[in-house]
Design an enzyme around this catalytic site. Structure first.
Site, PDB file in Angstrom:
ATOM      1  N   CYS A  84       0.871  -1.177   0.000  1.00 44.27           N
ATOM      2  CA  CYS A  84       0.000   0.000   0.000  1.00 44.27           C
ATOM      3  C   CYS A  84       0.911   1.231   0.000  1.00 44.27           C
ATOM      4  CB  CYS A  84      -0.957  -0.010   1.184  1.00 44.27           C
ATOM      5  SG  CYS A  84      -0.153   0.074   2.807  1.00 44.27           S
ATOM      6  N   LEU A  85       0.472   2.324   0.588  1.00 49.08           N
ATOM      7  CA  LEU A  85       1.282   3.540   0.592  1.00 49.08           C
ATOM      8  C   LEU A  85       2.456   3.450   1.574  1.00 49.08           C
ATOM      9  CD1 LEU A  85       1.761   6.481  -0.297  1.00 49.08           C
ATOM     10  CD2 LEU A  85       0.194   7.191   1.528  1.00 49.08           C
TER      11      LEU A  85
END
Length: 224
Positions: A84-85
Site C-alpha cells: 500500500c502507501l
C-alpha cells in the site's frame, strides 16, 4: 518459569515469521519477479492511478465488498506480494488473507513510500487520453460487438481474459475494450461501474450484459 519461557519462544517465533513476511524493497522486487507471483496493490483506485508497481493487480482494502470480490480471482495457492502507501493497509489485508487460506503473502515494508525512497520507478504514471463517447459510438457499429469494460489491474478482468479471447475467436465477434480506470465518460454513457462488465451489442443496440465472471457458455447463449 517453563510457561514464561514457552510464551517467549512463541512470541519470538511469531516475530521472526513476521520479519520474513515483511521485506525490504530490494527483496520485494526480487521476489515479485519469480514465476507465478501475483502483485497486489490494496490502495484506492485514485492512488493506484498516480503510479503503481509493475504488473500489479488492484483491490481497495478500504472498500471491503470490492476487496473481497476481487480477491476471489487471486489464486490462493500462489504467492501474493502485497503493498500500500506506507504498510498499514497491506499489513491488515495480509493478515486477513493468511487467515482465509492464502498460502504465502509477502508485504512490502514501508509501501510505495519506501519503494520510491529506494530509487525504484513506478509504472502507470503517464497520462492516457480518454475514449470519447463519439468514438465509442462508432466502435460498436457492426453485426456483433462485445464491449469489455475492464482493466489490466483488475483481478477478475485478468482471470476472464482467456475466456473472452476464446469467445471472440470462435464466434467472430468484434471486441471493444473500455478502460475502467480511464474511460469515465463512456462508462457513464453506458451506465457501468463494476469491473469487469460485458455488454453485447447487435447492430449497434445493446442486447445483453453481465458483471463479473462469465462462462464461455453464457457468452454463447447471449448470441442466440
Amino acid at each position: 518459569m517453563k510457561k514464561l519461557i514457552w510464551t517467549a519462544c512463541i512470541m519470538l517465533a511469531a516475530m521472526a515469521a513476521w520479519a520474513q513476511d515483511a521485506v525490504t524493497p530490494d527483496a520485494f522486487e526480487k521476489g515479485m519477479k519469480q514465476p507465478g507471483v501475483q502483485v497486489l496493490d490494496v490502495r484506492t483506485a485514485k492512488e493506484f492511478n498516480t503510479g503503481h508497481l509493475p504488473d500489479a493487480l488492484q483491490a481497495d482494502f478500504t472498500k471491503k465488498e470490492e476487496f473481497y470480490r476481487r480477491l476471489q480471482s487471486v489464486d490462493k495457492t500462489k504467492p501474493v506480494y502485497i503493498y500500500c502507501l506506507s504498510g498499514g493497509r497491506s499489513t491488515a489485508a495480509a493478515k486477513w488473507m493468511r487467515e482465509n487460506g492464502y498460502k504465502k503473502v509477502i508485504e512490502l515494508n514501508g509501501g510505495t513510500m519506501a519503494w520510491k525512497q529506494a530509487g525504484k520507478p513506478l509504472a502507470g504514471t503517464e497520462r492516457v487520453a480518454q475514449m470519447s463517447v463519439e468514438a465509442f459510438g462508432k466502435a460498436i457499429a457492426g453485426k456483433w460487438v462485445l464491449v469489455d469494460v475492464g482493466a489490466d489491474w483488475c483481478p477478475p478482468c485478468r482471470k476472464m481474459e482467456p475466456v473472452v479471447k476464446r469467445f471472440i475467436k470462435e464466434n467472430k465477434v468484434k471486441r471493444v475494450n473500455v478502460n475502467g480506470g480511464n474511460d469515465i465518460e463512456v462508462m457513464k454513457k453506458i451506465n457501468t461501474a463494476t469491473l469487469p462488465t460485458f455488454v453485447l451489442y447487435k447492430d449497434g443496440k445493446e442486447v445483453w450484459r453481465k458483471e463479473g465472471i462469465v462462462s464461455l457458455e453464457e457468452f454463447q447463449a447471449a448470441m442466440k
